[in-house]
Scaffold this active site. Structure first.
Site, PDB file in Angstrom:
ATOM      1  N   TRP A 184      -2.313  -5.323   2.475  1.00  0.00           N
ATOM      2  CA  TRP A 184      -2.266  -3.881   2.229  1.00  0.00           C
ATOM      3  C   TRP A 184      -1.858  -3.092   3.465  1.00  0.00           C
ATOM      4  O   TRP A 184      -1.076  -2.140   3.375  1.00  0.00           O
ATOM      5  CB  TRP A 184      -3.594  -3.385   1.638  1.00  0.00           C
ATOM      6  CG  TRP A 184      -3.813  -3.972   0.280  1.00  0.00           C
ATOM      7  CD1 TRP A 184      -4.728  -4.932  -0.058  1.00  0.00           C
ATOM      8  CD2 TRP A 184      -3.054  -3.716  -0.911  1.00  0.00           C
ATOM      9  NE1 TRP A 184      -4.588  -5.271  -1.390  1.00  0.00           N
ATOM     10  CE2 TRP A 184      -3.577  -4.543  -1.934  1.00  0.00           C
ATOM     11  CE3 TRP A 184      -1.984  -2.874  -1.220  1.00  0.00           C
ATOM     12  CZ2 TRP A 184      -3.064  -4.551  -3.241  1.00  0.00           C
ATOM     13  CZ3 TRP A 184      -1.472  -2.880  -2.512  1.00  0.00           C
ATOM     14  CH2 TRP A 184      -2.008  -3.708  -3.506  1.00  0.00           C
ATOM     15  N   ASP A 218      -7.156   3.321   5.351  1.00  0.00           N
ATOM     16  CA  ASP A 218      -7.168   2.953   3.944  1.00  0.00           C
ATOM     17  C   ASP A 218      -8.525   2.305   3.657  1.00  0.00           C
ATOM     18  O   ASP A 218      -8.795   1.200   4.118  1.00  0.00           O
ATOM     19  CB  ASP A 218      -6.012   1.961   3.674  1.00  0.00           C
ATOM     20  CG  ASP A 218      -5.995   1.467   2.223  1.00  0.00           C
ATOM     21  OD1 ASP A 218      -6.912   1.797   1.453  1.00  0.00           O
ATOM     22  OD2 ASP A 218      -5.044   0.726   1.879  1.00  0.00           O
ATOM     23  N   LYS A 230     -11.996   0.973  -7.717  1.00  0.00           N
ATOM     24  CA  LYS A 230     -12.904  -0.091  -7.239  1.00  0.00           C
ATOM     25  C   LYS A 230     -14.334   0.441  -7.137  1.00  0.00           C
ATOM     26  O   LYS A 230     -15.219   0.006  -7.857  1.00  0.00           O
ATOM     27  CB  LYS A 230     -12.418  -0.640  -5.909  1.00  0.00           C
ATOM     28  CG  LYS A 230     -11.025  -1.249  -6.061  1.00  0.00           C
ATOM     29  CD  LYS A 230     -10.388  -1.553  -4.750  1.00  0.00           C
ATOM     30  CE  LYS A 230      -8.910  -1.774  -4.883  1.00  0.00           C
ATOM     31  NZ  LYS A 230      -8.536  -2.943  -5.673  1.00  0.00           N
TER      32      LYS A 230
END
Ligand code: PMP
Length: 368
Positions: A102, A176, A200
């Site tokens: 990511w 992030d 999530k």
């Protein structure tokens, strides 16, 4: 009927209380005779939903008043473009710390827009680990430093916030936190900007929560072409109170319900304590096993996404299918790496972790 537990990485498990509340309000929202899905984003009722969700997030994360909370479309992926578009002047550089899938994706996207210093911080040998910060080639004057706190795919955690003030605080930290937000305490004032997709720990897909220091929103967009679409302009989103266009209303409503649940459960301190306990028992089982193996250095193991391989690869499909017949779902690792991945987000109950540990022990006893 045996209870099903879902360990998928996202969209992920939601608290049962939240699902039931959604079910009840889906047809008739608080006696209005309207579904929550039908509420206008400009109605007083929806304004209430939005303000409550923001206030709960502020309370749970301890967000100071000089930070704005934005509720945006486009997931974390849109942030990959928005960050360089909004915060980079021509000729400036930003540091991107890469520790896995990511953070690398964020870096690659930023490179398409701006001048980026890619910092390869991952040692990707037999045991994955993160190089000490002192070995990261930081720029002299980066506009910001970007990193990903928890690499959801590999289960590598880069826990640097507040750790090394000298080399990092000199620059503005952008993070992030898609898979780690609200699983651990966060000192918001250490950051310029934090972002997280909702599917999530914050509810359902379609929403990205951004917490940003208001000081950073004073100027107009600064990217090389001096242009960014209005939905990608943080200042405009802030001024319009996240209503530049119709926001993802359902996802914002679910965010409020998840945060209500989280507060009632004891907040972030309680989530952190549970997560530590769950991940510790899972890593202990893996480390003592002759069948399971985790390949992340103990110093940077994730306590949210735990990945492991089955040494005898022939047993992999059997492990997954037997787990499924025991109502333990979502354990298949990401396509790019395979193996097993257990996502221990806040909504996973202790009984789910117990059931998984029991299954893993039994599987090893009968196949090890
Ligand atoms: N960052 C991290 C850490 C993630 O885990 C994910 C999704 N799994 C993303 C970014 C991308 O999120 P989205 O697909 O919502 O854009």
């Amino acid at each position: 009927m045996q209870e099903t537990f879902y360990f998928g990485a996202g969209p992920a498990t939601l608290p049962k209380v939240v699902l039931n509340k959604i079910k009840n309000e889906l047809i008739d929202y608080r006696g209005m005779g309207l579904s929550v899905l039908e509420l206008s984003h400009r109605s007083n009722e929806f304004m209430d939903v939005m303000i409550r969700a923001e206030n709960l997030l502020r309370e749970l994360m301890g967000i100071p008043d000089d930070y704005a909370v934005l509720l945006l479309h486009g997931g974390a992926t849109a942030q990959y473009s928005m960050l360089p578009m909004n915060f980079m002047h021509l000729g400036e550089v930003a540091d991107y710390v890469c520790t896995g899938h990511w953070s690398q994706k964020a870096c690659n996207e930023a490179k398409r827009i701006s001048n980026i210093n890619q910092i390869d911080a991952l040692v990707d040998s037999k045991l994955k680990s993160i190089k000490p910060i002192a070995q990261w080639p930081m720029s002299e004057r980066a506009s910001y430093v970007h990193y990903c706190e928890n690499e959801t795919i590999s289960g590598v955690m880069n826990d640097i916030a507040g750790m090394d003030a000298v080399s990092l605080k000199a620059s503005t930290l952008f993070c992030d936190m898609t898979s780690s937000i609200l699983t651990r305490p966060t000192e918001v004032k250490d950051f310029g900007l934090i972002y997280a997709s909702a599917q999530k720990n914050l509810g359902v897909a379609g929403l990205c929560v951004v917490v940003v220091k208001k000081d950073l929103l004073k100027n107009d967009v600064k990217n090389t072409s001096n242009f960014s679409p209005m939905v990608f302009d943080y200042k405009k989103c802030f001024e319009a109170k996240s209503l530049v266009n119709t926001p993802p209303t359902f996802a914002i409503y679910v965010l409020g319900l998840v945060l209500d649940w989280l507060k009632a459960e004891g907040g972030v301190t309680e989530m952190y304590a549970r997560g530590q306990q769950y991940s510790k028992s899972l890593y202990e089982l893996i480390d003592m096993s002759a069948l399971y193996v985790n390949n992340v250095d103990a110093r940077c193991r994730s306590d949210v996404n735990i990945s492991f391989d089955i040494k005898d690869v022939i047993l992999y499909e059997k492990f997954i299918s037997l787990a499924e017949s025991n109502h333990l779902l979502g354990l298949r690792g990401h396509n790019s790496v395979g193996g097993v991945r257990v996502s221990l987000y806040n909504a996973i109950p202790a009984s789910g972790v117990e059931a998984l540990l029991g299954f893993m022990r039994d599987f090893e006893l009968s196949h090890g």
